[in-house]
Design a protein around this motif. Structure first.
Motif, mmCIF file in Angstrom:
data_model
loop_
_atom_site.group_PDB
_atom_site.id
_atom_site.type_symbol
_atom_site.label_atom_id
_atom_site.label_comp_id
_atom_site.label_asym_id
_atom_site.label_seq_id
_atom_site.Cartn_x
_atom_site.Cartn_y
_atom_site.Cartn_z
ATOM 1 N N VAL A 25 -8.022 -3.235 17.982
ATOM 2 C CA VAL A 25 -8.331 -2.087 17.138
ATOM 3 C C VAL A 25 -7.059 -1.670 16.421
ATOM 4 O O VAL A 25 -5.977 -1.625 17.044
ATOM 5 N N LEU A 26 -7.162 -1.403 15.132
ATOM 6 C CA LEU A 26 -6.042 -0.933 14.347
ATOM 7 C C LEU A 26 -6.339 0.489 13.867
ATOM 8 O O LEU A 26 -7.396 0.737 13.276
ATOM 9 N N VAL A 27 -5.419 1.394 14.135
ATOM 10 C CA VAL A 27 -5.512 2.772 13.636
ATOM 11 C C VAL A 27 -4.363 2.972 12.656
ATOM 12 O O VAL A 27 -3.194 2.804 13.034
ATOM 13 N N ALA A 28 -4.692 3.306 11.411
ATOM 14 C CA ALA A 28 -3.662 3.411 10.380
ATOM 15 C C ALA A 28 -3.853 4.689 9.584
ATOM 16 O O ALA A 28 -4.980 5.118 9.333
ATOM 17 N N SER A 29 -2.730 5.284 9.217
ATOM 18 C CA SER A 29 -2.765 6.384 8.247
ATOM 19 C C SER A 29 -2.017 5.916 7.015
ATOM 20 O O SER A 29 -0.946 5.313 7.115
ATOM 21 N N ARG A 30 -2.584 6.177 5.851
ATOM 22 C CA ARG A 30 -2.011 5.670 4.606
ATOM 23 C C ARG A 30 -1.904 6.797 3.592
ATOM 24 O O ARG A 30 -2.733 7.720 3.571
ATOM 25 N N CYS A 31 -0.902 6.685 2.731
ATOM 26 C CA CYS A 31 -0.756 7.617 1.615
ATOM 27 C C CYS A 31 -1.444 6.998 0.400
ATOM 28 O O CYS A 31 -1.076 5.880 -0.015
ATOM 29 N N THR A 32 -2.413 7.678 -0.163
ATOM 30 C CA THR A 32 -3.146 7.190 -1.327
ATOM 31 C C THR A 32 -3.049 8.231 -2.443
ATOM 32 O O THR A 32 -2.698 9.394 -2.198
ATOM 33 N N PRO A 33 -3.357 7.841 -3.692
ATOM 34 C CA PRO A 33 -3.344 8.823 -4.788
ATOM 35 C C PRO A 33 -4.261 10.012 -4.536
ATOM 36 O O PRO A 33 -4.021 11.104 -5.048
ATOM 37 N N ALA A 34 -5.318 9.800 -3.733
ATOM 38 C CA ALA A 34 -6.251 10.898 -3.438
ATOM 39 C C ALA A 34 -5.820 11.709 -2.224
ATOM 40 O O ALA A 34 -6.516 12.653 -1.843
ATOM 41 N N GLY A 35 -4.680 11.332 -1.601
ATOM 42 C CA GLY A 35 -4.225 12.050 -0.423
ATOM 43 C C GLY A 35 -4.146 11.136 0.784
ATOM 44 O O GLY A 35 -4.325 9.916 0.695
ATOM 45 N N MET A 36 -3.886 11.727 1.946
ATOM 46 C CA MET A 36 -3.778 10.949 3.178
ATOM 47 C C MET A 36 -5.139 10.410 3.599
ATOM 48 O O MET A 36 -6.182 11.042 3.361
ATOM 49 N N ARG A 37 -5.106 9.230 4.216
ATOM 50 C CA ARG A 37 -6.340 8.603 4.676
ATOM 51 C C ARG A 37 -6.103 7.944 6.021
ATOM 52 O O ARG A 37 -5.058 7.323 6.241
ATOM 53 N N ILE A 38 -7.088 8.087 6.900
ATOM 54 C CA ILE A 38 -7.038 7.423 8.211
ATOM 55 C C ILE A 38 -8.063 6.293 8.204
ATOM 56 O O ILE A 38 -9.218 6.485 7.778
ATOM 57 N N GLU A 39 -7.634 5.131 8.715
ATOM 58 C CA GLU A 39 -8.524 3.976 8.808
ATOM 59 C C GLU A 39 -8.563 3.492 10.242
ATOM 60 O O GLU A 39 -7.533 3.428 10.912
#
Length: 477
Positions: free
Chosen positions: A367-381
């Motif tokens: 399982v991979l848990v990631a938080s990313r910075c996107t143009p629409a804001g922070m995102r958790i995957e």
């Protein structure tokens, strides 16, 4: 009349439906009126054939036949093209064709020229009776549409009065018999009486259709409420069956392990982890029940603040890494530092449920848990290498108590995890998307748009009102 007994104001939908039913009511009577009109024409021709020049009588009959043919064509067009159409089509058709009735009244009014002061009094009397009967019949057949009925009566009476005035003033130069004036006065009085009677009949018809519409709405509402109650009973029964089955397994296992440990204390090191696992399973089941109870009771408390995303994910890593290790799965974290505005407890519950769900349905890989910075804001995957979800089930998994048939892992839990996630993400205003391939795995993406506390509270109230409409009525203004 007491204020509470006043009728509710009509809605636009009700007004439209009532107007459509009035048009249908009028059109239903028109074919039979054609046969009555034909009989009356035959009577008029028979009575006046000896009192008029044949050319005048034939001219009137030809005009009447032309108008009658036009009217019959309108009726046939309605039956073949409009009858089965929506209400708007009925109203539009009637607006285009309504002049056929006033024109018919004009033709009948012109018969006054054939008999008034031109035929014996007996023939005149019979013709006046025919005209009176025609006028009275018109308020029954046309009162469904008040404007058409008024136009018909006004043109019928107005044409007759105009013909009489021409005869009395222009041709006889006011030298005719006195009874002409009495006939004109009686005609005016009769005309007004018919208008009043027609208006009252129209109001009666309108009220009847309004009551019919409201009864239909009441029946439909009762049907929906009955179905909702039956659905609630079905959900409750399904829930009780699922709860009894799912709770019984770990509780039964606890009982077996306790008896085993009592008989063989030396096995404590082997049985203790199993007892702990069974206890955690029971706690997890009850946590889901408590979350559902809070959501369905509307007692979700929001505390929106700045949330350190890295700290939240590291806390979840400490919680779920032992679970992954116990299943031989790799748990990888890819954390992009940042803060978001949300409720920290609810957000942790959402992400935790998604991670728990990924671990539950993954048998190998990780399982991979990631938080990313996107143009629409922070995102958790949250990625997993589990069984995947077929497209047919990707909407259903967010329903209450739904478990994907044939999935390993569905034997545990109530099928509430993703339902709770969907409810909480809606309240928080964090859009959740899903992509999955059967046999390859699944990824959930949670876009962490800033949560507005006021809007979140309104969404929670709206969700509560949607589930329980009577709650909104009881607490509304």
């Amino acid at each position: 009349m007491k204020p509470e007994s006043l009728p509710a104001p009509a809605t636009s939908a009700e007004r439209e439906w009532v107007e459509g039913e009035l048009v249908r009511s009028l059109m239903r009577t028109q074919r039979s009126t054609q046969w009555l009109a034909l009989l009356l024409v035959a009577m008029v021709v028979g009575i006046l054939s000896d009192d008029n020049e044949p050319e005048r009588l034939i001219a009137w009959v030809v005009v009447w036949v032309a108008v009658a043919a036009w009217r019959l064509w309108v009726i046939q067009e309605y039956r073949t093209q409009v009858m089965g159409q929506p209400t708007q089509a009925h109203l539009a058709f009637f607006r285009r064709r309504l002049w056929v009735w006033p024109v018919s009244a004009l033709v009948w009014g012109l018969t006054t020229e054939l008999y008034f002061d031109r035929s014996p009094l007996g023939d005149q009397y019979i013709c006046w009776l025919i005209m009176a009967g025609l006028a009275m019949f018109s308020i029954n057949s046309l009162s469904a549409r008040l404007g058409v009925m008024r136009a018909y009566l006004d043109i019928l009476a107005g044409t007759s009065l105009a013909v009489m005035a021409w005869r009395m003033v222009v041709e006889l130069q006011l030298q005719g018999p006195v009874y002409h004036w009495w006939v004109a006065l009686l005609l005016v009085i009769f005309w007004q009486v018919l208008r009043i009677a027609g208006e009252r009949l129209h109001e009666t018809l309108r009220r009847n259709f309004e009551l019919q519409y409201r009864n239909m709405q009441l029946i439909e509402s009762l049907t929906r409420q009955t179905q909702a109650a039956l659905d609630a009973v079905e959900i409750k029964n399904r829930f009780l069956a699922s709860a009894a089955h799912d709770i019984r397994q770990p509780v039964h296992a606890l009982g077996l392990y306790a008896d085993w440990l009592r008989g063989e204390p030396e096995l404590v090191n082997e049985l203790a982890p199993k007892i702990v696992a069974a206890t955690k399973a029971v706690n997890h089941l009850f946590d889901s029940l408590f979350d559902l109870a809070r959501l369905d009771s509307g007692k979700v408390r929001l505390n929106v603040e700045a949330v350190d995303l890295a700290k939240l994910l590291r806390s979840l890593e400490l919680q779920y890494r032992p679970l992954c290790q116990a299943k031989g799965l790799a748990l990888r974290m890819h954390v992009c530092p940042g803060t978001v505005r949300s409720d920290p407890i609810l957000l942790q519950r959402v992400v935790g449920n998604l991670i728990s769900n990924a671990v539950k349905y993954t048998q190998k890989g990780g399982v991979l848990v990631a938080s990313r910075c996107t143009p629409a804001g922070m995102r958790i995957e949250i990625w997993d290498t589990g069984a995947g979800i077929a497209p047919a089930h990707q909407r259903e998994i967010f329903r209450e108590f739904y478990k994907v048939p044939g999935h390993s892992g569905t034997e545990e839990g109530f099928g509430l995890g993703l339902y709770i996630v969907a409810r909480l993400t809606h309240i928080l205003g964090h859009p959740l998307t899903l992509r999955s391939r059967v046999g390859r795995g699944t990824v959930f993406r949670l876009q962490l748009q800033p949560t507005d506390a006021h809007e979140a509270s309104e969404r929670a109230s709206a969700a509560m009102a949607q589930l329980y409409p009577e709650h909104e009525e009881a607490t509304g203004p």
